[in-house]
Design a protein around this motif. Structure first.
Motif, PDB file in Angstrom:
ATOM      1  N   VAL A 142       0.858  -1.186   0.000  1.00  0.00           N
ATOM      2  CA  VAL A 142       0.000   0.000   0.000  1.00  0.00           C
ATOM      3  C   VAL A 142       0.892   1.234   0.000  1.00  0.00           C
ATOM      4  N   ALA A 143       0.669   2.123  -0.968  1.00  0.00           N
ATOM      5  CA  ALA A 143       1.431   3.373  -1.059  1.00  0.00           C
ATOM      6  C   ALA A 143       0.566   4.517  -0.558  1.00  0.00           C
ATOM      7  N   THR A 144       1.136   5.356   0.311  1.00  0.00           N
ATOM      8  CA  THR A 144       0.409   6.483   0.898  1.00  0.00           C
ATOM      9  C   THR A 144       1.203   7.763   0.681  1.00  0.00           C
ATOM     10  N   TYR A 145       0.504   8.771   0.154  1.00  0.00           N
ATOM     11  CA  TYR A 145       1.138  10.075  -0.104  1.00  0.00           C
ATOM     12  C   TYR A 145       0.137  11.147   0.326  1.00  0.00           C
ATOM     13  N   GLY A 146       0.409  11.757   1.475  1.00  0.00           N
ATOM     14  CA  GLY A 146      -0.564  12.707   2.007  1.00  0.00           C
ATOM     15  C   GLY A 146      -1.848  11.980   2.370  1.00  0.00           C
ATOM     16  N   THR A 147      -2.952  12.404   1.777  1.00  0.00           N
ATOM     17  CA  THR A 147      -4.244  11.774   2.046  1.00  0.00           C
ATOM     18  C   THR A 147      -4.617  10.723   1.012  1.00  0.00           C
ATOM     19  N   LYS A 148      -3.760  10.513   0.005  1.00  0.00           N
ATOM     20  CA  LYS A 148      -4.074   9.570  -1.074  1.00  0.00           C
ATOM     21  C   LYS A 148      -3.389   8.227  -0.824  1.00  0.00           C
ATOM     22  N   THR A 149      -4.138   7.160  -1.052  1.00  0.00           N
ATOM     23  CA  THR A 149      -3.642   5.801  -0.833  1.00  0.00           C
ATOM     24  C   THR A 149      -4.023   4.925  -2.011  1.00  0.00           C
ATOM     25  N   THR A 150      -3.145   4.013  -2.389  1.00  0.00           N
ATOM     26  CA  THR A 150      -3.469   3.061  -3.453  1.00  0.00           C
ATOM     27  C   THR A 150      -2.824   1.720  -3.153  1.00  0.00           C
ATOM     28  N   GLN A 151      -3.428   0.675  -3.668  1.00  0.00           N
ATOM     29  CA  GLN A 151      -2.937  -0.684  -3.434  1.00  0.00           C
ATOM     30  C   GLN A 151      -2.038  -1.125  -4.595  1.00  0.00           C
ATOM     31  N   ILE A 152      -1.054  -1.981  -4.259  1.00  0.00           N
ATOM     32  CA  ILE A 152      -0.113  -2.488  -5.255  1.00  0.00           C
ATOM     33  C   ILE A 152      -0.129  -4.011  -5.213  1.00  0.00           C
ATOM     34  N   PRO A 153      -0.651  -4.679  -6.232  1.00  0.00           N
ATOM     35  CA  PRO A 153      -0.571  -6.151  -6.264  1.00  0.00           C
ATOM     36  C   PRO A 153       0.840  -6.585  -6.630  1.00  0.00           C
ATOM     37  N   LEU A 154       1.443  -7.428  -5.821  1.00  0.00           N
ATOM     38  CA  LEU A 154       2.818  -7.864  -6.043  1.00  0.00           C
ATOM     39  C   LEU A 154       2.912  -9.224  -6.722  1.00  0.00           C
ATOM     40  N   LEU A 155       1.854 -10.036  -6.607  1.00  0.00           N
ATOM     41  CA  LEU A 155       1.859 -11.358  -7.221  1.00  0.00           C
ATOM     42  C   LEU A 155       0.756 -11.422  -8.264  1.00  0.00           C
ATOM     43  N   LYS A 156       1.135 -11.726  -9.497  1.00  0.00           N
ATOM     44  CA  LYS A 156       0.184 -11.772 -10.590  1.00  0.00           C
ATOM     45  C   LYS A 156      -0.575 -13.091 -10.595  1.00  0.00           C
ATOM     46  N   ASN A 157      -1.853 -12.988 -10.946  1.00  0.00           N
ATOM     47  CA  ASN A 157      -2.670 -14.187 -11.102  1.00  0.00           C
ATOM     48  C   ASN A 157      -2.377 -14.831 -12.451  1.00  0.00           C
ATOM     49  N   MET A 158      -2.095 -16.119 -12.430  1.00  0.00           N
ATOM     50  CA  MET A 158      -1.861 -16.865 -13.666  1.00  0.00           C
ATOM     51  C   MET A 158      -2.472 -18.251 -13.516  1.00  0.00           C
ATOM     52  N   MET A 159      -3.544 -18.515 -14.253  1.00  0.00           N
ATOM     53  CA  MET A 159      -4.206 -19.811 -14.137  1.00  0.00           C
ATOM     54  C   MET A 159      -3.303 -20.936 -14.630  1.00  0.00           C
ATOM     55  N   GLY A 160      -3.219 -21.986 -13.815  1.00  0.00           N
ATOM     56  CA  GLY A 160      -2.444 -23.154 -14.200  1.00  0.00           C
ATOM     57  C   GLY A 160      -0.957 -23.019 -13.980  1.00  0.00           C
ATOM     58  N   ALA A 161      -0.489 -21.855 -13.528  1.00  0.00           N
ATOM     59  CA  ALA A 161       0.948 -21.647 -13.330  1.00  0.00           C
ATOM     60  C   ALA A 161       1.340 -22.044 -11.908  1.00  0.00           C
ATOM     61  N   ASN A 162       2.568 -22.556 -11.748  1.00  0.00           N
ATOM     62  CA  ASN A 162       3.052 -22.840 -10.412  1.00  0.00           C
ATOM     63  C   ASN A 162       3.614 -21.566  -9.786  1.00  0.00           C
ATOM     64  N   THR A 163       4.030 -21.659  -8.530  1.00  0.00           N
ATOM     65  CA  THR A 163       4.465 -20.464  -7.812  1.00  0.00           C
ATOM     66  C   THR A 163       5.684 -19.829  -8.460  1.00  0.00           C
ATOM     67  N   GLU A 164       6.636 -20.658  -8.935  1.00  0.00           N
ATOM     68  CA  GLU A 164       7.831 -20.110  -9.583  1.00  0.00           C
ATOM     69  C   GLU A 164       7.474 -19.282 -10.806  1.00  0.00           C
ATOM     70  N   GLU A 165       6.569 -19.790 -11.633  1.00  0.00           N
ATOM     71  CA  GLU A 165       6.163 -19.074 -12.851  1.00  0.00           C
ATOM     72  C   GLU A 165       5.449 -17.776 -12.498  1.00  0.00           C
ATOM     73  N   LYS A 166       4.638 -17.810 -11.445  1.00  0.00           N
ATOM     74  CA  LYS A 166       3.965 -16.584 -11.011  1.00  0.00           C
ATOM     75  C   LYS A 166       4.962 -15.547 -10.527  1.00  0.00           C
ATOM     76  N   VAL A 167       5.981 -16.009  -9.788  1.00  0.00           N
ATOM     77  CA  VAL A 167       6.986 -15.080  -9.270  1.00  0.00           C
ATOM     78  C   VAL A 167       7.778 -14.449 -10.407  1.00  0.00           C
ATOM     79  N   ILE A 168       8.157 -15.252 -11.404  1.00  0.00           N
ATOM     80  CA  ILE A 168       8.903 -14.716 -12.548  1.00  0.00           C
ATOM     81  C   ILE A 168       8.096 -13.642 -13.250  1.00  0.00           C
TER      82      ILE A 168
END
Length: 562
Positions: A142-168
């Motif tokens: 979560v990034a916060t700057y003054g009164t503004k906040t936004t979320q940051i997804p760090l792990l991408k959704n990939m159907m059928g992919a294993n954890t290593e492929e998702k991390v790459i």
């Protein structure tokens, strides 16, 4: 004091003075060297420009702290190192790694709060004192700057992919995700998006999740073309106040006056996203009786799009690379039993190109998609999404039945077919559809050709459509509640909007390639003893040789002195 001692003192003082000078110079001159093969720690010029814009303290809370398996440790490390790079260029950027569910007393309450905020967790297996334990992880920041906040997804959704492929894939996307979040919280909205209404387009609750996501960066407003009938000049002037127009699945014909308004909007530099169905077919009708008639429909936009360089054909793309549907197959006691079947009229278009709009995104789900032909007219076309090799075009009118899930096919059925265009980007100087024709109305500044402009044509209006839950509330765009699968529709459309409206070139960061040197576990297992000798035995062997050699050298040297 002898001469040798003086020389040593002078040398020591020289080193101290040199270190002081280097540190003083370093406070004025900043330089970092990236020695990685893929330059993963070299920030793009766009990222550096965004970072310069952080004039006040910005805080990034990363929820990647705790006991993780190796793959997640890699994501944690890459995230930390990238944020360190950001902070090295601008000290106003601050970050910390937090375990949001560290406290057992508040674990469930905190997890519920994060989930309700839209930050969904994933379950991973970790080793704890010789036992395998399931842990909940929130791969978000979560990034916060003054009164503004936004979320940051760090792990991408990939159907059928294993954890290593998702991390790459996630590491490839990391710089863009964080830079985009910083850009969102430090920048004021400027660009405006018009959601075209008046011709049977999708209702707002079916595009609610898209609107909610886009609203973070841009102003959004519905623009009804009904007023064109009474005052087309005024309608055009109002539409030209917007930067982008989205036409989402119109079902009624456009009048000549409405077509001219859209045409002149484009001729004056307005960007457009067309989500067009040229065939009347939908799952709601099919589910009621199990059979429906699919037939062509015409919104009177064919000639206009033809002039711009594409043609949306009134056919249905039938693809072996498709998404599943759930159908009732019987009853067990009082409960209906459901089973998943591949529904070939719902193509699963997985991006193959390196264009920033589609690079590293999950596959996109289509429903009763049409095929797009590209025409030669001087406009540059980029194919964003295609059907697979094993696909065919079904002409209309045609009878569509749910019994088709049991249809048997052979490779010969798809010979010399396939690769139908489903989404195309057009870039160039578009020519007006009313060039050398009588105008339906006379605008104040009629133009026959646009400046350099862009548009995206998508041959399915349902790409932007979100499903509704049991309370008729919108679900996340791309999520299929029947099969519990999440597709890449949302990311695809948001990338499209960002590409068309992003003057800073932020979307181009997505083209950066980062390669992670992960171990091939299968090879390690097959050659375990050999690898163990190389990684453990060989260094010890060289250390032994060095030790024996050094001992022999010392003995020989001191023997001479004696």
């Amino acid at each position: 004091m002898n001469t040798k001692r003086k020389q040593r003192i002078i040398s020591l003082l020289g080193v101290v003075v040199l270190l002081v000078l280097v540190n003083v110079l370093g406070s004025y001159v900043f330089k970092r060297w990236d020695l990685t093969q893929d330059n993963r720690y070299t920030l793009s010029e766009t990222s550096l420009e965004v970072i310069k814009g952080v004039k006040e303290p910005l805080f990034v809370d990363v929820f990647l702290e705790g006991q993780f398996p190796q793959e997640f440790k890699r994501l944690q490390t890459e995230t930390r190192q990238l944020l360190e790079e950001f902070k090295a260029y601008n000290s106003n950027i601050n970050f910390q790694f937090i375990n949001p569910i560290e406290s057992e007393d508040e674990k469930m309450e905190t997890a519920r709060a994060l989930f309700e905020a839209g930050m969904k967790p994933i379950n991973i297996t970790v080793a704890d004192k010789g036992k395998q334990v399931q842990e909940m992880v929130f791969p978000w920041a979560v990034a916060t700057y003054g009164t503004k906040t936004t979320q940051i997804p760090l792990l991408k959704n990939m159907m059928g992919a294993n954890t290593e492929e998702k991390v790459i894939s996630s590491v490839q996307h990391l710089e863009y995700a964080i830079t985009d979040a910083i850009h969102r919280v430090i920048s004021e909205k400027q660009k405006k998006i018009a959601i075209i209404k008046g011709n049977g387009e999708l209702d707002d609750h079916y595009i609610a999740d898209f609107l909610k996501s886009v609203r973070e960066n841009y102003f959004i407003g519905p623009f009804t073309l009904d007023s064109v009938a009474t005052n087309p000049v005024r309608s055009l002037e109002e539409l030209q106040k917007y930067d982008l127009a989205i036409i989402a699945k119109p079902s009624k014909q456009f009048s000549e006056e409405k077509i001219e308004v859209l045409d002149q909007f484009i001729m004056n530099g307005g960007k457009t996203i067309w989500l067009i169905d040229q065939v009347q077919a939908d799952m709601d009708s099919l589910n009621q009786t199990g059979v429906m008639m699919a037939y062509p429909k015409d919104q009177s936009l064919g000639e206009m799009l033809f002039k711009y360089g594409v043609r949306v054909n009134p056919v249905l793309v039938k693809d072996e690379q498709a998404t599943p549907i759930k159908l009732a197959v019987g009853r067990q006691g009082s409960e209906t039993q459901y089973e998943e079947f591949l529904w070939k009229f719902a193509p699963f278009a997985y991006p193959q190109g390196d264009h920033p709009i589609v690079k590293n995104i999950e596959g996109v789900k289509f429903d009763f998609a049409n095929a797009i032909d590209t025409l030669k007219n001087g406009i540059h076309k980029t194919i964003l999404l295609q059907s697979s090799r094993n696909s065919a075009a079904v002409g209309t009118p045609a009878q569509i039945s749910l019994d088709m899930v049991n249809e048997e096919v052979t490779p010969a059925d798809y010979q010399d077919k396939g690769f139908y265009n489903l989404a195309v980007l057009l870039e160039g100087n578009f020519k007006s559809v009313y060039q050398n024709r009588i105008l339906p109305f006379k605008p104040k500044n009629y133009k026959e050709q646009s400046p350099a402009n862009q548009m995206v044509v998508i041959a399915d209006g349902d790409v932007i459509r979100n499903q509704l839950d049991q309370n008729f509330q919108p679900l996340e765009l791309g999520y299929d509640k029947w099969t519990n699968k999440l597709y890449g529709n949302k990311e695809f459309l948001l990338n499209t909007v960002n590409y068309l409206l992003d003057d800073s070139g932020l979307i181009n960061i997505r083209s950066k390639n980062v390669s992670l040197p992960l171990l091939d576990k299968q090879k390690v297992y097959e050659r375990y003893s050999y690898i163990q000798i190389i990684t453990v035995g060989l260094p010890l062997f060289f250390l032994l040789i060095f030790g024996l050699g050094f001992t022999f050298y010392r003995k020989k040297r001191f023997a001479r002195k004696c």
